[in-house]
Design a protein around this motif. Structure first.
Motif, short mmCIF file in Angstrom:
data_model
loop_
_atom_site.label_atom_id
_atom_site.label_comp_id
_atom_site.label_asym_id
_atom_site.label_seq_id
_atom_site.Cartn_x
_atom_site.Cartn_y
_atom_site.Cartn_z
N GLY A 297 13.04 -37.24 14.84
CA GLY A 297 12.33 -38.03 15.03
C GLY A 297 12.29 -38.90 16.14
O GLY A 297 11.55 -40.46 15.48
N ALA A 298 12.21 -38.83 16.80
CA ALA A 298 12.41 -39.68 18.15
C ALA A 298 10.65 -39.77 18.22
O ALA A 298 9.91 -40.91 18.96
N GLY A 299 9.93 -39.68 18.05
CA GLY A 299 8.57 -39.49 18.10
C GLY A 299 7.29 -38.23 18.97
O GLY A 299 6.88 -39.02 18.86
N LYS A 300 8.35 -37.12 19.11
CA LYS A 300 7.38 -36.78 20.01
C LYS A 300 6.04 -35.90 19.33
O LYS A 300 5.23 -35.93 19.87
N SER A 301 5.67 -35.39 17.81
CA SER A 301 5.11 -35.18 17.52
C SER A 301 3.72 -36.39 17.40
O SER A 301 2.64 -35.95 17.59
N SER A 302 4.07 -37.88 17.22
CA SER A 302 3.09 -38.77 17.49
C SER A 302 2.73 -39.02 19.29
O SER A 302 1.26 -39.20 19.33
N ARG B 113 0.47 -35.81 10.70
CA ARG B 113 0.84 -36.72 12.06
C ARG B 113 0.23 -36.65 13.22
O ARG B 113 -1.05 -37.36 13.91
N GLU C 6 6.24 -28.58 21.79
CA GLU C 6 7.51 -29.57 21.51
C GLU C 6 9.02 -28.89 20.49
O GLU C 6 8.45 -27.88 19.58
N VAL D 297 12.31 -29.53 19.54
CA VAL D 297 13.92 -30.63 19.41
C VAL D 297 14.67 -30.64 19.47
O VAL D 297 15.73 -29.33 19.61
N ASN E 38 10.64 -43.86 23.18
CA ASN E 38 9.47 -44.79 22.34
C ASN E 38 10.15 -45.37 21.63
O ASN E 38 10.33 -45.38 21.50
N LYS E 39 9.16 -45.56 20.58
CA LYS E 39 8.94 -47.21 19.96
C LYS E 39 9.48 -48.23 20.24
O LYS E 39 10.83 -49.08 20.14
N ASP F 115 8.28 -50.71 20.41
CA ASP F 115 8.14 -51.84 19.41
C ASP F 115 9.53 -52.41 19.12
O ASP F 115 9.73 -53.37 18.72
N ARG F 116 10.36 -51.54 19.09
CA ARG F 116 11.75 -51.75 18.63
C ARG F 116 12.62 -52.60 19.64
O ARG F 116 12.50 -52.38 20.49
N THR G 76 6.75 -46.03 25.65
CA THR G 76 6.03 -45.98 24.82
C THR G 76 5.87 -46.57 23.11
O THR G 76 6.96 -46.78 23.13
N ALA H 196 3.86 -45.23 20.04
CA ALA H 196 3.03 -43.39 19.68
C ALA H 196 2.03 -43.99 18.44
O ALA H 196 1.22 -43.98 18.87
N ILE H 197 2.57 -44.56 18.19
CA ILE H 197 1.52 -45.27 16.46
C ILE H 197 1.35 -45.87 17.16
O ILE H 197 -0.03 -45.71 16.44
N1 GTP Z 1 8.24 -47.51 14.83
C1 GTP Z 1 7.88 -46.85 15.98
N2 GTP Z 1 7.64 -45.66 15.65
C2 GTP Z 1 7.56 -44.77 16.01
C3 GTP Z 1 6.70 -44.36 16.68
N3 GTP Z 1 6.53 -43.07 17.39
C4 GTP Z 1 6.41 -42.42 16.00
N4 GTP Z 1 6.82 -43.60 15.26
C5 GTP Z 1 7.26 -43.18 13.54
O1 GTP Z 1 8.47 -42.21 13.61
C6 GTP Z 1 8.86 -41.28 12.78
C7 GTP Z 1 8.70 -39.79 13.20
O2 GTP Z 1 8.08 -39.49 14.78
P1 GTP Z 1 7.57 -37.81 14.49
O3 GTP Z 1 6.76 -38.34 15.92
O4 GTP Z 1 7.37 -36.85 13.12
O5 GTP Z 1 8.80 -37.43 15.27
P2 GTP Z 1 8.99 -36.35 15.92
O6 GTP Z 1 10.25 -36.36 17.03
O7 GTP Z 1 7.99 -35.34 16.11
O8 GTP Z 1 10.42 -35.54 14.53
P3 GTP Z 1 10.76 -34.00 14.70
O9 GTP Z 1 9.62 -33.06 14.90
O10 GTP Z 1 10.77 -33.68 13.57
O11 GTP Z 1 11.70 -33.75 15.54
C8 GTP Z 1 6.95 -41.02 11.97
O12 GTP Z 1 7.70 -41.91 10.95
C9 GTP Z 1 6.21 -41.80 13.10
O13 GTP Z 1 5.56 -42.79 12.62
C10 GTP Z 1 6.52 -45.73 17.84
O14 GTP Z 1 6.40 -45.86 19.03
N5 GTP Z 1 6.99 -46.97 17.04
#
Ligand code: GTP
Ligand code: MG
Length: 312
Positions: free
Chosen positions: A56-61, A99, A145, A147, A192-193, A195-196, A226, A228-229
């Motif tokens: 959930g760190a935002g890797k896919s995004s 995504r 990618e 996990v 990443n994130k 914005d938090r 970054t 990502a969103i």
């Molecule tokens: N606030 C915020 N949310 C983000 C950001 N990047 C991603 N997200 C959110 O974080 C959640 C997880 O994003 P993913 O891109 O699926 O993360 P992941 O690391 O690929 O997740 P897994 O493959 O399940 O491990 C989603 O709801 C995204 O919309 C960011 O930069 N800021």
């Protein structure tokens, strides 16, 4: 389709042929090794980028945005999402499809997920082969990618040219638990994130971690922030990746890295080959039978192995 026409189409960059070739490798098809032999001379052109980090760190995004960035530069992008915990593979996982919506429709992007499937072949090895297939098919950037930063992931990430570790703010404990992984494989670190809250603190923690040890190649991993969103920091990330790739090309240790990867691939193949030969085709039944005997203490595992080897 014969192997020959499959290879021709693969080299011409046909995505259907790429998908079929990867399936062959995953299924352990008999002509898989012939296929890999044929395409080997055509590999080594792509830049392989490993992206790893906590769930959930935002890797896919990030992968989505990074791929879009490369597409704008006219490059073809291959994406492999590896999930060691999942038995499913084939298409992109549903969540990732959503995504990576924009990319799914783009013919210059190939997306594939890979999973364990419970076969005897290691996931890291099949992933490396899927990468080689995409490379031979002319994809210029290949993003893998994974996990987490467990042993499996480290193994997979290590075969990439550049390894990006993705972290998020406020994961103090996670930074500690991921310490070894970050230090071992992180060529570029991403918060990443961003914005938090807590970005600065996480950055400080990472800097402290990095200051503890100097890498053998003297590279100092940059920290990129970054969102990502919102596509923020993606250009900076691409630039940091490029900088390390460039450094790596010129580094005196570059050959060592390539040799270590080559050595690992040879050992992986050897291990699998020897196991397959010892099991002599009738793998599961024989193995299950011996496993039952060992589990019920009728036999010890050492003599089970000896029997397998002597029966070859
Ligand atoms: N606030 C915020 N949310 C983000 C950001 N990047 C991603 N997200 C959110 O974080 C959640 C997880 O994003 P993913 O891109 O699926 O993360 P992941 O690391 O690929 O997740 P897994 O493959 O399940 O491990 C989603 O709801 C995204 O919309 C960011 O930069 N800021
Ligand atoms: Mg993901």
């Amino acid at each position: 389709m014969s192997n020959k026409s499959l290879i021709d189409r693969l080299i011409a960059g046909d995505p259907t042929a790429v998908a079929r070739a990867i399936s062959k490798i995953e299924d352990g098809a008999a002509d898989g090794s012939e296929l890999m032999k044929q395409i080997f001379p055509r590999t080594g052109r792509a830049l392989t980028i490993g992206i790893t980090g906590a769930p959930g760190a935002g890797k896919s995004s990030l992968v989505d945005k990074l791929a879009a960035f490369y597409r704008k530069a006219g490059e073809r992008v291959g994406i492999i999402a590896v999930d060691p915990s999942s038995p499913f593979s084939g298409g992109a996982i549903l969540g990732d499809r959503i995504r990576m919506q924009t990319l799914c429709l783009d013919k210059g992007v190939f997306i594939r997920s890979m999973a364990t499937r419970g076969n005897l072949g290691g996931l890291a090895r099949t992933t490396a082969e899927a990468v080689a297939i995409l490379d031979a098919a002319g994809y210029e950037k290949i993003i893998v990618e994974t996990v987490g930063v467990g042993q499996d992931e480290i193994e997979i990430a290590k075969t990439a040219d550049v390894c990006v570790v993705v972290l998020v703010p406020g994961m103090g404990d996670d930074v500690q638990t991921m310490k070894a992984g970050i230090m071992e494989i992180g060529d570029v670190l991403v918060i990443n994130k961003a914005d938090r809250e807590g970005v600065l603190r996480t950055e400080k923690e990472l800097e402290a971690l990095l200051s503890l040890a100097r890498r053998g190649d003297n590279w100092e991993p940059p920290i990129v922030k970054t969102v990502a969103i919102e596509s923020k920091g993606v250009e900076e990330l691409a630039a940091a990746i490029e900088r390390f790739a460039e450094f790596q090309r010129k580094a005196p240790t570059a050959n060592e890295r390539r040799q270590a990867i080559a050595r690992w691939r040879i050992l992986e193949l050897l291990r699998e080959r020897l196991v397959a030969e010892a099991l002599n085709g009738d793998s599961t039944e024989r193995l299950d039978l011996l496993a039952t005997e060992v589990a019920s203490k009728k036999r010890d595992p050492y003599s089970a192995v000896e029997e397998l080897i002597s029966d070859k």
